[in-house]
Design an enzyme around this catalytic site. Structure first.
Site, PDB file in Angstrom:
ATOM      1  CG  ASP A 368      89.526 -10.663  26.807  1.00  0.00           C
ATOM      2  OD1 ASP A 368      90.766 -10.645  26.961  1.00  0.00           O
ATOM      3  OD2 ASP A 368      88.771 -11.257  27.586  1.00  0.00           O
ATOM      4  CD1 TRP A 369      96.349  -9.374  25.469  1.00  0.00           C
ATOM      5  CD2 TRP A 369      94.608  -8.144  26.101  1.00  0.00           C
ATOM      6  NE1 TRP A 369      96.828  -8.271  26.136  1.00  0.00           N
ATOM      7  CE2 TRP A 369      95.780  -7.488  26.526  1.00  0.00           C
ATOM      8  CE3 TRP A 369      93.384  -7.522  26.371  1.00  0.00           C
ATOM      9  CZ2 TRP A 369      95.780  -6.268  27.215  1.00  0.00           C
ATOM     10  CZ3 TRP A 369      93.368  -6.308  27.059  1.00  0.00           C
ATOM     11  CH2 TRP A 369      94.547  -5.706  27.463  1.00  0.00           C
TER      12      TRP A 369
END
Length: 654
Positions: A368-369
């Site tokens: 994920d970011w």
């Protein structure tokens, strides 16, 4: 007094002057850097004609390499290109992050106030030329022709690099009715569908796959080749802000819809007509401790009901049977579920032990970011790195741990130099990097990006496709859930005088019985959004998230009840999360659960132009006490729910 005003004026002028000088400096310096980057590029690829076929000479060596030959197998092309790549190019391939689009479809290069995204993100050429990156997601919604122009411009930029590796353009969901930053991106020319819980309210896998196929066609038209979806997480924790992206709290329903969604986008196999899916968030991001999203500290997932395996079902029966191309782990720490309490992206037992070895997933695993570096916007603190459980590690050590865990790509990061450093210092072998690079290259070849990543700039008729628009509206109609209908007040007679609150003014003018004077109304139609607590946000990015309490604050509730008690009221509740509204429900004559349908669709239901058929995809709690006492990982477990999972009425006289 005059002296004070003069000092104040000079202070303001000085501050404005400082901003102007700063912006001018950013514009000039970014323009100079852009020119330097462009000077480092080579020529465009020339066309090679062999046996009557056309090929692109991507490495500009005047001959046909195996990786340039579309007659060769994906495996052969991958191995040939891998053998030609240097370490910096391999490292760049392992990163995907957000980038800007020029206001007219040009490259986003110089920083200017006329394009805020150019200030937020480095220049396109900084990523492609200097960092050797070629995976990006974008947040803007320019007109289709401008998006096509940008696609072609950034593909040309990539073509002029040493090996001509094309760009993979990714996006978050874009087909919802509302603009929901952080979850979906409003794109007005795409067909408009219900929210993801709305699909669960319908429960139709055929319609779900039709959505995926239509969205695929619309994405292809403007260059999106990877969708950062679907969410296979389960809505077992009602306070979680991302429930609006899930298929509800039932694992079997989520599995069926997840599978149909992926097949719609990807097809039965990946081809040049596919849009790949990155299913998220393995191994299930729903059980957020106390409902606090793990984008932010403390970043823990809780399993008081010992129900970890339940959250695997949408992957086991949905994503993996559909051969999903990519998987994204979530941020949170699965507390007590593995030998090391660290976030999913850092957790080797989850990524290698479970995802790779137990489920034999050999596609791309992308974090994920923002797991490694703090996510700031200029001088503003946006979000600290989601390095949950490894906060004490340096950024370099975090990168190593993520790779060691078994991940292939870093989401929301742009630090390929750290991978280079890890290999050069002997901390990670280049052979390990090659494993991930092979996976990444294979998907680019399958998508046909090496053969032709460009789009035609001719007018696009697909965005006026009435069949696509009607299918979207069908989903909106079928997702609406009738929760209460006291004395069969619904459907309303066409002559009923209505007072609308919470609806778009232009839409309300279309109804003959609409009155702007409450005194003249026979019925009030009140549209509400699920409450949240804006004071729960601690960081800049967190302010866009609807978190915290699910009940209306007392003063707002009293104001609404006063209105509701003044006339017979139909309350429409937009259920982006399971709202807590027992008093409003009690006093309303009718209640409708809405999953982001357009206003005219909702009003058509109220006036009996179609029957309600939707069923609740999650239960609606009867109180916040019930919410606080339920378990984050268990479905259907709040005490005495206001409306249970699967509830939904219909009209008896239509």
């Amino acid at each position: 007094m005059k002296k004070i005003l003069k000092i104040f004026l000079y202070t303001i002028l000085g501050f404005v002057g400082l901003i102007v000088v700063s912006l001018a400096y950013m514009y000039v310096s970014s323009s100079i850097a852009s020119k330097r980057n462009m000077a480092d590029l080579g020529p465009r690829a020339t066309e090679l004609m062999i046996d009557g076929l056309s090929f692109r000479d991507l490495n500009k060596n005047g001959k046909l390499d195996v990786y340039e030959d579309h007659r060769q197998s994906v495996e052969a092309r991958t191995e040939d290109l891998l053998s030609q790549m240097n370490l910096e190019e391999k490292a760049g391939l392992m990163f995907i992050t957000m980038t800007g689009i020029g206001s007219k479809g040009e490259l986003s290069e110089s920083k200017t106030i006329f394009n805020p995204f150019s200030i937020m993100f480095p220049a396109n050429s900084e990523f492609v030329v200097n960092k050797k990156m070629n995976h990006f997601n974008t947040l803007q919604s320019p007109e289709p022709i401008e998006l096509i122009k940008w696609n072609n411009n950034i593909q040309e930029l990539a073509e002029r690099t040493r090996l001509g590796i094309p760009v993979t353009h990714a996006t978050d969901p874009r087909h919802g009715v509302p603009n929901a930053p952080g979850a979906s991106i409003y794109t007005p020319y795409f067909s408009k569908w219900c929210s993801y819980p709305g699909f669960a309210a319908i429960g139709d896998t055929v319609l779900m796959r039709e959505f995926g196929d239509i969205a695929r066609q619309e994405y292809l038209a403007v260059g999106y080749r990877l969708t950062l979806s679907p969410m296979a997480d389960l809505a077992t924790e009602p306070r979680w802000w991302r429930i609006n992206g899930t298929f509800g709290e039932d694992a079997e329903m989520s599995a069926m819809l997840t599978k149909a969604y992926i097949l719609g986008f990807q097809g039965d196999s990946i081809t040049d007509q596919s849009v790949e899916c990155m299913v998220k968030h393995f191994s299930g991001g729903g059980p957020q401790e106390d409902g606090i999203d793990s984008h932010f500290p403390p970043g823990r997932q809780a399993y008081p009901g010992n129900n970890f395996d339940y959250h695997l079902i949408p992957f086991e029966k949905g994503a993996f049977p559909a051969n999903v191309a990519q998987v994204m782990p979530y941020y949170g720490i699965p507390m007590g579920q593995t030998g090391e309490d660290v976030g999913f992206g850092y957790n080797k037992e989850i990524i290698t032990g479970m995802l790779r070895e137990k489920y034999h997933f050999d596609g791309i695993v992308c974090t994920d970011w923002g797991l490694v570096t703090d996510q700031n916007i200029l001088w503003l603190e946006g979000k600290p790195a989601s390095a949950h459980g490894v906060e004490n590690l340096t950024e370099l050590q975090r990168v190593k741990k993520i790779i060691d865990a078994g991940c292939d790509m870093f989401g929301g990061e742009a630090v390929p130099e750290m991978v280079v450093e890890l290999v050069n210092s002997g901390q990670i072998s280049e052979e390990r990097i090659d494993i991930s690079v092979r996976r990444i290259l294979k998907e680019k070849f399958k998508l046909g990006l090496f053969d032709n990543p460009y789009l035609t700039e001719e007018p696009i008729s697909i965005f006026g496709n009435k069949q696509f628009q009607e299918k979207g509206r069908e989903s909106q109609r079928r997702s609406l859930v009738l929760l209460k209908n006291e004395n069969n007040i619904l459907p309303l007679a066409p002559t009923t005088k209505i007072f609308l609150q919470g609806f778009d003014e232009e839409e309300s003018k279309k109804y003959e019985g609409m009155t702007a004077d409450l005194k003249d109304a026979d019925v009030i139609i009140l549209k509400l959004n699920t409450p949240y607590d804006p004071d729960a946000a601690r960081y800049l990015v967190e302010k866009i998230f609807h978190q915290g309490s699910l009940e209306f604050p007392e003063k707002e509730r009293e104001k609404l009840l006063k209105l509701i008690l003044s006339k017979p009221t139909v309350t429409v509740m937009n259920l982006e999360r399971p709202a807590v509204f027992p008093e409003i429900n009690k006093e309303s004559k009718a209640v409708i659960g809405d999953f982001s349908s357009q206003d005219d669709v909702i009003l058509d239901l109220i006036f009996g132009k179609f029957k309600p058929t939707g069923k609740l995809p999650f239960e609606l709690p009867s109180s916040m006490a019930a919410v606080l006492n339920q378990s984050e990982d268990l479905p259907y477990d709040s005490k005495d729910p206001l409306y249970p999972f699967g509830f939904g009425l219909t009209y008896t006289d239509l």
